[in-house]
Design an enzyme around this catalytic site. Structure first.
Site, PDB file in Angstrom:
ATOM      1  N   ASP A 114       0.847  -1.202   0.000  1.00  0.00           N
ATOM      2  CA  ASP A 114       0.000   0.000   0.000  1.00  0.00           C
ATOM      3  C   ASP A 114       0.878   1.247   0.000  1.00  0.00           C
ATOM      4  O   ASP A 114       1.576   1.513   0.971  1.00  0.00           O
ATOM      5  CB  ASP A 114      -0.892   0.007   1.253  1.00  0.00           C
ATOM      6  CG  ASP A 114      -1.813   1.217   1.261  1.00  0.00           C
ATOM      7  OD1 ASP A 114      -2.894   1.125   0.658  1.00  0.00           O
ATOM      8  OD2 ASP A 114      -1.434   2.257   1.841  1.00  0.00           O
TER       9      ASP A 114
ATOM     10  N   TYR B 250       3.085   9.879  -0.647  1.00  0.00           N
ATOM     11  CA  TYR B 250       4.156   9.302   0.165  1.00  0.00           C
ATOM     12  C   TYR B 250       5.526   9.522  -0.491  1.00  0.00           C
ATOM     13  O   TYR B 250       6.557   9.384   0.173  1.00  0.00           O
ATOM     14  CB  TYR B 250       3.963   7.793   0.402  1.00  0.00           C
ATOM     15  CG  TYR B 250       2.701   7.380   1.119  1.00  0.00           C
ATOM     16  CD1 TYR B 250       1.850   8.313   1.711  1.00  0.00           C
ATOM     17  CD2 TYR B 250       2.346   6.036   1.211  1.00  0.00           C
ATOM     18  CE1 TYR B 250       0.688   7.923   2.353  1.00  0.00           C
ATOM     19  CE2 TYR B 250       1.178   5.640   1.858  1.00  0.00           C
ATOM     20  CZ  TYR B 250       0.353   6.587   2.409  1.00  0.00           C
ATOM     21  OH  TYR B 250      -0.805   6.194   3.038  1.00  0.00           O
TER      22      TYR B 250
ATOM     23  N   LYS C  74      -2.730   5.813  -4.439  1.00  0.00           N
ATOM     24  CA  LYS C  74      -3.844   6.715  -4.139  1.00  0.00           C
ATOM     25  C   LYS C  74      -3.668   8.072  -4.825  1.00  0.00           C
ATOM     26  O   LYS C  74      -2.536   8.562  -4.959  1.00  0.00           O
ATOM     27  CB  LYS C  74      -3.946   6.947  -2.613  1.00  0.00           C
ATOM     28  CG  LYS C  74      -3.860   5.667  -1.792  1.00  0.00           C
ATOM     29  CD  LYS C  74      -4.079   5.879  -0.311  1.00  0.00           C
ATOM     30  CE  LYS C  74      -3.700   4.642   0.479  1.00  0.00           C
ATOM     31  NZ  LYS C  74      -2.286   4.563   0.854  1.00  0.00           N
TER      32      LYS C  74
ATOM     33  N   HIS D 281      -7.658   9.426  -2.080  1.00  0.00           N
ATOM     34  CA  HIS D 281      -6.997   9.370  -0.779  1.00  0.00           C
ATOM     35  C   HIS D 281      -7.836   9.978   0.353  1.00  0.00           C
ATOM     36  O   HIS D 281      -7.893   9.433   1.454  1.00  0.00           O
ATOM     37  CB  HIS D 281      -5.640  10.079  -0.889  1.00  0.00           C
ATOM     38  CG  HIS D 281      -4.631   9.645   0.126  1.00  0.00           C
ATOM     39  ND1 HIS D 281      -3.281   9.630  -0.140  1.00  0.00           N
ATOM     40  CD2 HIS D 281      -4.752   9.214   1.410  1.00  0.00           C
ATOM     41  CE1 HIS D 281      -2.627   9.200   0.940  1.00  0.00           C
ATOM     42  NE2 HIS D 281      -3.499   8.954   1.895  1.00  0.00           N
TER      43      HIS D 281
ATOM     44  N   LEU E  40      -2.105  -0.413  13.943  1.00  0.00           N
ATOM     45  CA  LEU E  40      -1.495  -0.516  15.280  1.00  0.00           C
ATOM     46  C   LEU E  40      -1.600   0.822  16.011  1.00  0.00           C
ATOM     47  O   LEU E  40      -0.949   1.017  17.043  1.00  0.00           O
ATOM     48  CB  LEU E  40      -0.017  -0.914  15.153  1.00  0.00           C
ATOM     49  CG  LEU E  40       0.281  -2.148  14.288  1.00  0.00           C
ATOM     50  CD1 LEU E  40       1.790  -2.348  14.122  1.00  0.00           C
ATOM     51  CD2 LEU E  40      -0.367  -3.400  14.903  1.00  0.00           C
TER      52      LEU E  40
ATOM     53  N   SER F 101       6.195  -1.194   8.850  1.00  0.00           N
ATOM     54  CA  SER F 101       7.404  -1.184   9.665  1.00  0.00           C
ATOM     55  C   SER F 101       8.599  -1.086   8.727  1.00  0.00           C
ATOM     56  O   SER F 101       8.539  -1.575   7.597  1.00  0.00           O
ATOM     57  CB  SER F 101       7.516  -2.450  10.516  1.00  0.00           C
ATOM     58  OG  SER F 101       8.751  -2.443  11.206  1.00  0.00           O
TER      59      SER F 101
HETATM   60  N1  LIG Z   1      -5.245   6.259   3.613  1.00  0.00           N
HETATM   61  C1  LIG Z   1      -4.670   7.018   4.519  1.00  0.00           C
HETATM   62  O1  LIG Z   1      -5.020   8.188   4.692  1.00  0.00           O
HETATM   63  C2  LIG Z   1      -3.580   6.449   5.354  1.00  0.00           C
HETATM   64  C3  LIG Z   1      -3.106   7.163   6.464  1.00  0.00           C
HETATM   65  C4  LIG Z   1      -2.104   6.584   7.236  1.00  0.00           C
HETATM   66  C5  LIG Z   1      -1.611   5.331   6.885  1.00  0.00           C
HETATM   67  N2  LIG Z   1      -2.068   4.678   5.782  1.00  0.00           N
HETATM   68  C6  LIG Z   1      -1.534   3.350   5.374  1.00  0.00           C
HETATM   69  O2  LIG Z   1      -1.575   2.457   6.498  1.00  0.00           O
HETATM   70  C7  LIG Z   1      -0.274   1.957   6.743  1.00  0.00           C
HETATM   71  C8  LIG Z   1      -0.074   1.657   8.209  1.00  0.00           C
HETATM   72  O3  LIG Z   1      -0.337   2.795   9.000  1.00  0.00           O
HETATM   73  P1  LIG Z   1       0.801   3.612   9.786  1.00  0.00           P
HETATM   74  O4  LIG Z   1       2.076   3.491   9.068  1.00  0.00           O
HETATM   75  O5  LIG Z   1       0.273   4.981  10.001  1.00  0.00           O
HETATM   76  O6  LIG Z   1       0.841   2.956  11.228  1.00  0.00           O
HETATM   77  P2  LIG Z   1       0.858   1.499  11.903  1.00  0.00           P
HETATM   78  O7  LIG Z   1       1.062   0.425  10.890  1.00  0.00           O
HETATM   79  O8  LIG Z   1      -0.329   1.440  12.802  1.00  0.00           O
HETATM   80  O9  LIG Z   1       2.129   1.614  12.845  1.00  0.00           O
HETATM   81  C9  LIG Z   1       3.418   1.782  12.336  1.00  0.00           C
HETATM   82  C10 LIG Z   1       4.327   2.080  13.536  1.00  0.00           C
HETATM   83  O10 LIG Z   1       4.324   0.952  14.419  1.00  0.00           O
HETATM   84  C11 LIG Z   1       5.646   0.448  14.552  1.00  0.00           C
HETATM   85  N3  LIG Z   1       5.547  -1.018  14.512  1.00  0.00           N
HETATM   86  C12 LIG Z   1       5.236  -1.803  13.453  1.00  0.00           C
HETATM   87  N4  LIG Z   1       5.235  -3.090  13.800  1.00  0.00           N
HETATM   88  C13 LIG Z   1       5.554  -3.143  15.107  1.00  0.00           C
HETATM   89  C14 LIG Z   1       5.731  -4.212  16.014  1.00  0.00           C
HETATM   90  N5  LIG Z   1       5.585  -5.477  15.636  1.00  0.00           N
HETATM   91  N6  LIG Z   1       6.054  -3.907  17.300  1.00  0.00           N
HETATM   92  C15 LIG Z   1       6.218  -2.625  17.696  1.00  0.00           C
HETATM   93  N7  LIG Z   1       6.058  -1.567  16.863  1.00  0.00           N
HETATM   94  C16 LIG Z   1       5.741  -1.828  15.570  1.00  0.00           C
HETATM   95  C17 LIG Z   1       6.437   0.985  13.365  1.00  0.00           C
HETATM   96  O11 LIG Z   1       7.797   1.159  13.715  1.00  0.00           O
HETATM   97  P3  LIG Z   1       9.045   0.891  12.717  1.00  0.00           P
HETATM   98  O12 LIG Z   1       8.632   1.221  11.329  1.00  0.00           O
HETATM   99  O13 LIG Z   1      10.091   1.823  13.260  1.00  0.00           O
HETATM  100  O14 LIG Z   1       9.418  -0.556  12.895  1.00  0.00           O
HETATM  101  C18 LIG Z   1       5.756   2.326  13.136  1.00  0.00           C
HETATM  102  O15 LIG Z   1       6.270   3.303  14.029  1.00  0.00           O
HETATM  103  C19 LIG Z   1       0.619   3.076   6.210  1.00  0.00           C
HETATM  104  O16 LIG Z   1       1.967   2.684   6.058  1.00  0.00           O
HETATM  105  C20 LIG Z   1      -0.083   3.427   4.930  1.00  0.00           C
HETATM  106  O17 LIG Z   1       0.202   2.468   3.929  1.00  0.00           O
HETATM  107  C21 LIG Z   1      -3.057   5.225   5.024  1.00  0.00           C
END
Ligand SMILES: NC(=O)c1ccc[n+]([C@@H]2O[C@H](COP(=O)([O-])OP(=O)(O)OC[C@H]3O[C@@H](n4cnc5c(N)ncnc54)[C@H](OP(=O)(O)O)[C@@H]3O)[C@@H](O)[C@H]2O)c1
Length: 277
Positions: A49, A54, A79, A112, A194, A235
């Site tokens: 994704d 980005y 997106k 988006h 998460l 991550s």
């Molecule tokens: N459509 C939208 O508007 C929108 C908005 C936000 C996000 N997204 C999508 O959703 C995806 C995920 O959301 P997100 O990146 O915001 O947050 P997330 O996946 O909820 O959390 C990512 C964070 O958690 C940490 N993490 C990951 N796995 C872990 C584990 N097993 N143990 C401890 N910490 C862990 C990562 O650290 P490290 O990377 O340092 O390991 C990073 O800081 C995005 O990458 C993007 O593709 C979409």
């Protein structure tokens, strides 16, 4: 490549299948994205994704090409950014994303944000419908749409969004929106699954995790999968990338699902969809 079990597939409303567990690359710089996506593909993820905003579609494309995996085994989402909303500008933005990814089609293209102040999401949607008709995207959907935006989008347009990708995690469970999706055949995809780490220190999650010898992140991902959400944790840490995919050998009980669900508290890590322009 790995021998890890494949993520289960979710059938979208046009029959296209999306892996239920994918890999997100929000906030990963382009020059680090290739390594992260390569680690994800090696761990067994097949769904990636990204988004134009980005700034890392090139890095994603490099990893996909280097993997040697057949295109039909991969599921790529990108997106349309807010500033590119509108019919002609959406078509141009899509061409740009495709060129950066080095692909001839994407599997899922999303608007988006509704960006309601721009009032262009219906025009943008017609462009996405055209791309779907031309076979340049296998499925089209939206992100961050509230029920009111979805109703307006679906009024008089040809295609129902296949997916709505929204902020969703134990701290923000989007119960009303999920019910709307279920009633209209729209798949729920959870971003920040998460809560960017904010729910991982919770004692209720830790208690379930220790029962199975799993991590809090694995428990939260399992909770999403059992709710039926498509889920895309991010991550850049190879051990976490692997850990987050290692969730197919245990299951939460109904009581454990309820214990995680008790964490709902209106926690947002991102903007409210009515406010972002
Ligand atoms: N459509 C939208 O508007 C929108 C908005 C936000 C996000 N997204 C999508 O959703 C995806 C995920 O959301 P997100 O990146 O915001 O947050 P997330 O996946 O909820 O959390 C990512 C964070 O958690 C940490 N993490 C990951 N796995 C872990 C584990 N097993 N143990 C401890 N910490 C862990 C990562 O650290 P490290 O990377 O340092 O390991 C990073 O800081 C995005 O990458 C993007 O593709 C979409």
């Amino acid at each position: 490549m790995s021998t890890t079990p494949a993520a289960p597939a979710v059938a979208l409303n046009n029959g296209v299948e999306i892996p239920q567990l994918g890999f997100g690359v929000f906030q990963v710089p382009d020059d680090e994205t290739t390594a992260a996506v390569t680690a994800a593909l090696e761990a067994g993820y097949r769904s990636i994704d990204t988004a134009a905003i980005y700034g890392n579609e090139t890095g994603v494309g490099r990893a996909l090409a280097a993997s040697g995996l057949p295109r039909e085994e991969l599921f790529v989402t990108t997106k349309l950014w807010n500033a590119d909303q509108g019919y002609d500008s959406a078509l141009r933005a899509f061409d740009d994303s495709l060129a950066k990814l080095g692909l001839d089609h994407v599997d899922l293209y999303l608007i988006h944000w509704p960006a309601p102040a721009r009032d262009l999401y219906r025009d943008s949607w017609r462009a996405l419908e055209r791309l779907a008709g031309e076979g340049r995207v296998r499925a089209v959907g939206v992100s961050n749409f509230q029920p009111a935006h979805l109703r307006r989008l679906m009024d008089g347009t040809a295609l129902t969004p296949a997916v709505n990708q929204v902020e969703l995690h134990p701290g923000l469970q989007q119960t009303e929106l999920r019910a709307f999706h279920a009633a209209h055949g729209i798949a729920t995809e959870a971003w920040s699954p998460l809560a960017q780490g904010a729910v991982l220190g919770d004692p209720a999650v830790a208690a379930v995790a220790s029962r199975y010898g799993k991590s809090p992140a694995q428990v939260v991902i399992r909770w999403h999968l059992q709710l039926g959400n498509v889920v895309i944790p991010k991550s850049v840490t190879p051990a976490r990338i692997r850990e987050n995919f290692d969730v197919f050998d245990f299951a939460l009980t109904d009581e454990e699902m309820r214990a995680v669900a008790a964490l709902d508290r209106g926690l947002r890590t991102g903007p409210h969809p009515d406010e972002l322009d």
